[in-house]
Design a protein around this motif. Structure first.
Motif, PDB file in Angstrom:
ATOM      1  N   ASP A 173       0.473  -1.108  -0.211  1.00 25.08           N
ATOM      2  CA  ASP A 173       0.294   0.051  -0.369  1.00 25.08           C
ATOM      3  C   ASP A 173       0.659   1.359   0.045  1.00 25.08           C
ATOM      4  OD1 ASP A 173      -2.290  -1.647   0.446  1.00 25.08           O
ATOM      5  OD2 ASP A 173      -1.541  -2.170   2.623  1.00 25.08           O
ATOM      6  N   LEU A 174       1.989   0.856   0.449  1.00 26.52           N
ATOM      7  CA  LEU A 174       2.599   2.106   0.493  1.00 26.52           C
ATOM      8  C   LEU A 174       4.312   2.081   0.233  1.00 26.52           C
ATOM      9  CD1 LEU A 174       2.922   5.168   1.404  1.00 26.52           C
ATOM     10  CD2 LEU A 174       3.327   4.190   3.541  1.00 26.52           C
ATOM     11  N   VAL A 221       3.166   8.707   7.282  1.00 25.46           N
ATOM     12  CA  VAL A 221       3.077   7.287   7.671  1.00 25.46           C
ATOM     13  C   VAL A 221       2.103   7.298   7.531  1.00 25.46           C
ATOM     14  CG1 VAL A 221       3.384   4.387   7.704  1.00 25.46           C
ATOM     15  CG2 VAL A 221       5.741   6.389   6.976  1.00 25.46           C
ATOM     16  N   ARG A 222       1.051   7.172   9.261  1.00 23.13           N
ATOM     17  CA  ARG A 222       0.403   7.075   9.661  1.00 23.13           C
ATOM     18  C   ARG A 222      -1.157   7.889   9.031  1.00 23.13           C
ATOM     19  NH1 ARG A 222       0.059   3.627  14.174  1.00 23.13           N
ATOM     20  NH2 ARG A 222      -1.840   4.798  14.588  1.00 23.13           N
ATOM     21  N   PRO A 223      -0.484   8.914   8.650  1.00 22.25           N
ATOM     22  CA  PRO A 223      -2.050   9.551   8.096  1.00 22.25           C
ATOM     23  C   PRO A 223      -1.809   9.561   6.368  1.00 22.25           C
ATOM     24  CG  PRO A 223      -0.239  11.801   8.750  1.00 22.25           C
ATOM     25  CD  PRO A 223       0.130   9.805   8.583  1.00 22.25           C
ATOM     26  N   HIS A 224      -0.943   8.589   5.729  1.00 16.11           N
ATOM     27  CA  HIS A 224      -1.223   8.280   4.752  1.00 16.11           C
ATOM     28  C   HIS A 224      -2.513   7.507   4.731  1.00 16.11           C
ATOM     29  CE1 HIS A 224      -0.007   6.948   0.033  1.00 16.11           C
ATOM     30  NE2 HIS A 224      -0.568   5.991   0.665  1.00 16.11           N
ATOM     31  N   PHE A 225      -2.628   6.278   5.602  1.00 12.72           N
ATOM     32  CA  PHE A 225      -3.673   5.546   5.559  1.00 12.72           C
ATOM     33  C   PHE A 225      -4.703   5.631   6.097  1.00 12.72           C
ATOM     34  CE2 PHE A 225       0.071   3.532   5.632  1.00 12.72           C
ATOM     35  CZ  PHE A 225       0.234   2.973   3.708  1.00 12.72           C
ATOM     36  N   PRO A 232       1.056   2.794  -8.147  1.00 11.36           N
ATOM     37  CA  PRO A 232       1.201   3.971  -7.914  1.00 11.36           C
ATOM     38  C   PRO A 232       1.944   5.756  -7.657  1.00 11.36           C
ATOM     39  CG  PRO A 232      -0.938   2.829  -7.152  1.00 11.36           C
ATOM     40  CD  PRO A 232       0.405   1.918  -7.542  1.00 11.36           C
ATOM     41  N   GLN A 233       2.288   6.160  -8.764  1.00 12.10           N
ATOM     42  CA  GLN A 233       3.839   6.937  -7.698  1.00 12.10           C
ATOM     43  C   GLN A 233       3.045   7.255  -6.738  1.00 12.10           C
ATOM     44  OE1 GLN A 233       4.986  10.106 -10.502  1.00 12.10           O
ATOM     45  NE2 GLN A 233       5.710   8.084 -12.012  1.00 12.10           N
ATOM     46  N   GLN A 234       1.567   7.903  -6.604  1.00 11.22           N
ATOM     47  CA  GLN A 234       1.095   8.575  -4.925  1.00 11.22           C
ATOM     48  C   GLN A 234       1.095   8.039  -4.000  1.00 11.22           C
ATOM     49  OE1 GLN A 234      -0.792   8.132  -7.422  1.00 11.22           O
ATOM     50  NE2 GLN A 234      -3.038   7.115  -7.153  1.00 11.22           N
ATOM     51  N   ASN A 235       1.757   6.006  -3.989  1.00 14.07           N
ATOM     52  CA  ASN A 235       1.779   5.069  -2.971  1.00 14.07           C
ATOM     53  C   ASN A 235       3.610   4.993  -3.165  1.00 14.07           C
ATOM     54  OD1 ASN A 235      -0.653   5.298  -2.767  1.00 14.07           O
ATOM     55  ND2 ASN A 235      -0.891   3.078  -3.630  1.00 14.07           N
TER      56      ASN A 235
END
Ligand SMILES: Nc1ncnc2c1ncn2[C@@H]1O[C@H](COP(=O)(O)OP(=O)(O)OP(=O)(O)O)[C@@H](O)[C@H]1O
Ligand SMILES: [Mg+2]
Length: 388
Positions: free
Chosen positions: A265-266, A365-369, A294-297
């Motif tokens: 996912d990242l 990292v955490r806010p990404h999810f 995906p680039q955004q990940n």
């Protein structure tokens, strides 16, 4: 609460009565994951016109991804070969398509079993996040970043598993001074039917952080005995019972790494301020583009970013066409910590490297999810809990 997969028109008229009020009919397998993920369905009934091979594939996938979701297979005729293959693939029951009373009973049994197993997304209620740490060059700090990231997530209360996928030269076990007892090799015999109990039996817990760890084979010669399918199966299973699954990678892209990229996912891409590291990472990102990652990940981390070696942060950003999300300092405390088997983010929270990495985990990292930053209180209470 039921998904009926049947391409034939009028399926709802034929089976609707037996399946109850809350039924969604889908014609293609591709819609099922969304239905069980967001629709909260606990049962997938596969109609008699779906080819058996496709039914087994779906059952195998759901068994690993969403163990609380049951699969009932409808067939026009019950044959021993079908029964055997179906049950082996994870189908809970095979019912003759015109036996509606048997279907009603199968639905009821399934409901009771799913309720005991938890939510359709696995026991934690939501699917965990897979965070992969990669660079295409050796020695740039992948393991250091993976260990410290995973440890901070775990110390903050997130159920976290760190998996060493550097199958030949993985050194996570050594860095954390874990006993050389189990390893991913112990899962090889379970390939194709790995379950939560099997995984739990080979995971070691790192005492001071609460982090669960699955180490690489102790003998580099064993690396090629770990099938790529096992790695995929392992990641799929682990994300159903952990909040975070952190993968430490080798500096290359063998098949199991490509499979892991697919499930990530990242992607945390690590570089240093030297041309070989940047050039290799540039080539790797081209491969990632080709794989459709995906680039955004993707996040770019620059390790030893304060070294004055003639290459600037801007040069790296321009070459990789991506902003640097984290700059980590060069610090003697880093090798000193791994020589002692401790983790900086947890054991030396004021260290400059630890402060930067913790801030990255909490605010990137955490806010990404969509997760909140680690709260100091949850960190402390976790340590207290573990020290009991
Ligand atoms: N910021 C840093 N400051 C000082 N030393 C560091 C730093 N980051 C990593 N190191 C040290 O550099 C060495 C290589 O780091 P690490 O093992 O994390 O890299 P890697 O990319 O995982 O390497 P490999 O490709 O061999 O797996 C280790 O001895 C580590 O302690
Ligand atoms: Mg490493």
């Amino acid at each position: 609460m039921t998904v009926l997969w049947e391409p034939m028109q009028g399926a709802i008229d034929t089976f609707g009565m037996a399946l109850g009020d809350d039924v969604t009919v889908v014609a293609h397998a591709s819609s099922i994951d969304r239905e069980v993920g967001t629709g909260g369905h606990r049962l997938v009934v596969i109609g008699p016109e779906v080819p058996a091979r496709n039914a087994y594939e779906l059952a195998e996938q759901l068994r690993v991804d969403r163990p609380a979701v049951g699969v009932v297979l409808l067939r026009h005729r019950l044959e021993v070969a079908v029964l055997t293959q179906a049950l082996r693939s994870g189908v809970r029951e095979v019912v003759q398509a015109d036996d509606h009373a048997a279907l009603v009973e199968a639905v009821q049994r399934n409901e009771a079993l799913s309720a005991r197993l938890g939510s359709p997304n696995g026991e934690a209620g939501t699917a965990g996040h897979v965070v992969t740490v990669f660079s295409a060059k050796g020695g740039v700090g992948k393991t250091t970043v993976a260990v410290n990231t995973a440890a901070h997530l775990a110390a903050g209360g997130a159920k976290t598993l760190l998996v060493d996928l550097d199958l030949m030269f993985g050194d996570v076990g050594i860095c954390l001074q874990l006993p050389p007892t189990t390893s991913i090799m112990d899962l090889v015999a379970m390939t194709g039917h790995l379950d939560a109990q099997g995984l739990a039996s080979v995971v070691e817990q790192h005492e001071s952080t609460g982090l669960d760890v699955l180490v690489a084979p102790h003998d580099p010669a064993d690396a090629e005995r770990v099938p790529a399918e096992l790695v995929t199966e392992l990641i799929r299973l682990a994300r159903t019972s952990y909040d975070y699954v952190v993968l430490d990678m080798p500096p290359s892209m063998p098949e199991h790494v490509l499979g892991a990229f697919d499930l990530s996912d990242l992607l945390v891409l690590v570089s240093t301020l030297d041309i070989p590291a940047v050039k290799n990472l540039r080539l790797a990102t081209t491969t990632l583009d080709a794989l459709g990652a995906p680039q955004q990940n993707r996040l770019l981390v620059l390790n030893r970013a304060d070294l004055k070696v003639g290459l600037s942060v801007k040069d790296v950003e321009a070459a990789l066409q991506q902003p640097v999300s984290l700059r980590l300092p060069n610090a003697m405390s880093v090798p000193a910590a791994s020589n002692r088997g401790v983790v900086l983010t947890v054991d030396e929270p004021k260290d400059a490297f630890a402060v930067a990495l913790r801030d990255f985990v909490d605010h990137t990292v955490r806010p990404h999810f969509g997760d909140e930053p680690t709260r100091a209180s949850s960190h402390r209470s976790h340590r207290l809990r573990r020290n009991k």
